[in-house]
Design a protein around this motif. Structure first.
Motif, PDB file in Angstrom:
ATOM      1  N   GLU A 106       0.830  -1.208   0.000  1.00 54.06           N
ATOM      2  CA  GLU A 106       0.000   0.000   0.000  1.00 54.06           C
ATOM      3  C   GLU A 106       0.866   1.260   0.000  1.00 54.06           C
ATOM      4  OE1 GLU A 106      -0.406  -2.574   2.015  1.00 54.06           O
ATOM      5  OE2 GLU A 106      -2.376  -3.397   1.457  1.00 54.06           O
ATOM      6  N   ASP A 107       1.979   1.229   0.750  1.00 54.00           N
ATOM      7  CA  ASP A 107       2.914   2.361   0.734  1.00 54.00           C
ATOM      8  C   ASP A 107       3.433   2.610  -0.678  1.00 54.00           C
ATOM      9  OD1 ASP A 107       2.753   2.656   3.516  1.00 54.00           O
ATOM     10  OD2 ASP A 107       4.513   1.384   3.874  1.00 54.00           O
ATOM     11  N   HIS A 110       0.754   4.245  -3.044  1.00 56.07           N
ATOM     12  CA  HIS A 110       0.552   5.682  -2.865  1.00 56.07           C
ATOM     13  C   HIS A 110       1.759   6.483  -3.369  1.00 56.07           C
ATOM     14  CE1 HIS A 110      -3.258   5.417  -0.771  1.00 56.07           C
ATOM     15  NE2 HIS A 110      -2.760   4.503   0.048  1.00 56.07           N
ATOM     16  N   ARG A 111       2.964   5.976  -3.098  1.00 60.02           N
ATOM     17  CA  ARG A 111       4.164   6.676  -3.551  1.00 60.02           C
ATOM     18  C   ARG A 111       4.225   6.761  -5.073  1.00 60.02           C
ATOM     19  NH1 ARG A 111       8.698   4.105  -4.984  1.00 60.02           N
ATOM     20  NH2 ARG A 111       8.427   2.315  -3.604  1.00 60.02           N
ATOM     21  N   ASP A 114       1.685   9.130  -6.961  1.00 63.30           N
ATOM     22  CA  ASP A 114       2.091  10.532  -6.991  1.00 63.30           C
ATOM     23  C   ASP A 114       3.232  10.746  -7.980  1.00 63.30           C
ATOM     24  OD1 ASP A 114       2.191  13.301  -5.972  1.00 63.30           O
ATOM     25  OD2 ASP A 114       4.107  12.674  -5.129  1.00 63.30           O
ATOM     26  N   THR A 120      -3.779  10.779  -6.313  1.00 68.77           N
ATOM     27  CA  THR A 120      -3.933  10.400  -4.909  1.00 68.77           C
ATOM     28  C   THR A 120      -5.066   9.400  -4.811  1.00 68.77           C
ATOM     29  OG1 THR A 120      -3.191  12.581  -4.144  1.00 68.77           O
ATOM     30  CG2 THR A 120      -4.439  11.231  -2.579  1.00 68.77           C
ATOM     31  N   PHE A 121      -4.781   8.234  -4.250  1.00 71.19           N
ATOM     32  CA  PHE A 121      -5.812   7.214  -4.101  1.00 71.19           C
ATOM     33  C   PHE A 121      -6.660   7.493  -2.868  1.00 71.19           C
ATOM     34  CE2 PHE A 121      -2.575   4.463  -6.354  1.00 71.19           C
ATOM     35  CZ  PHE A 121      -3.266   4.454  -7.552  1.00 71.19           C
ATOM     36  N   ARG A 122      -7.977   7.493  -3.054  1.00 71.53           N
ATOM     37  CA  ARG A 122      -8.886   7.659  -1.926  1.00 71.53           C
ATOM     38  C   ARG A 122      -9.008   6.355  -1.142  1.00 71.53           C
ATOM     39  NH1 ARG A 122     -13.706  11.110  -5.017  1.00 71.53           N
ATOM     40  NH2 ARG A 122     -12.346  12.868  -5.632  1.00 71.53           N
ATOM     41  N   GLY A 146      -7.311   1.238  -7.504  1.00 75.93           N
ATOM     42  CA  GLY A 146      -7.299   2.419  -6.661  1.00 75.93           C
ATOM     43  C   GLY A 146      -8.370   3.420  -7.067  1.00 75.93           C
TER      44      GLY A 146
END
Length: 209
Positions: A106-107, A110-111, A114, A120-122, A146
């Motif tokens: 998950e980290d 998100h990285r 971007d 940006t994933f909600r 995502g």
């Protein structure tokens, strides 16, 4: 129990004997040669043999999806592994990155969203984990969908220090699915994720809208 009624997965890691591991290449990735043997379905075990193994590390891939607009974001970039085929070596792919030590998938999602697409994933929904090509590499991919807004999405991205040159495309989900059917999208992560989306779109439109 007859051979035709035996269930799969009767063997485990304990049924493989590795006599020797040697590094045959060490660069950005590592290649090892294994000297091994393993159990046989009919009983006993194989003789000793050698296999080269590409130790690539694990990765995370994400399909960005906007359930309101029914659109996806796909990334176009050059891939040397697609050279010398009857196609362009610029592929349409998912947001993706290698898992670094200490990071969760998950980290990474998100990285990379971007860095590669300005997104940006909600929320993230896990699709599956799969071994990319276990006959020759250790790589495991964690695959997600995502939730994003595609309003204002698209454009040029990527980190110059990593030699990335990425164009983010926003397209209708139906158009992306047609690209699978006609072969324009032919990489595994994108195919799996888009086919999953085809089955889950109605539910995601309800739950994510």
């Amino acid at each position: 129990m007859s051979e035709t009624t035996r269930k799969p997965f009767q063997f485990s890691q304990d049924d493989v004997r590795i006599d020797k591991r040697e590094t045959v290449f060490q660069g950005f990735f590592r290649m090892e040669r294994l000297h091994l043997s393993h159990a046989l379905f009919a009983g006993g075990e194989t003789g000793a043999f050698e296999r080269e193994l590409f130790l690539r590390g694990d990765a995370t891939c994400v399909l960005p999806y906007d359930p309101v607009r029914d659109e996806v974001v796909l990334l176009e970039q050059f891939r040397p592994g697609a050279l010398w085929r009857d196609q362009s070596p610029w592929l349409l792919e998912l947001v993706a990155g290698m898992n670094e030590p200490g990071e969760t998938p998950e980290d990474v999602a998100h990285r990379e969203a971007d860095e590669e697409a300005g997104l940006t994933f909600r929320r993230l929904e896990k699709i599956c984990q799969y071994l990319v090509s276990p006959g020759g590499t250790t790589e495991m991919v964690s695959l997600y969908c995502g939730h994003v807004s595609t309003e204002g999405a698209g454009g040029l991205y990527g980190l110059a220090e990593e030699n990335e040159d990425i164009r983010a495309h926003v397209m209708a989900a139906e158009d992306a699915l047609r690209m699978i059917a006609d072969g324009r999208i032919n990489n595994a992560a994108a195919i799996i994720a888009l086919q999953w989306l085809a089955m889950q779109r109605n539910r995601l439109k309800e739950e994510w809208s």
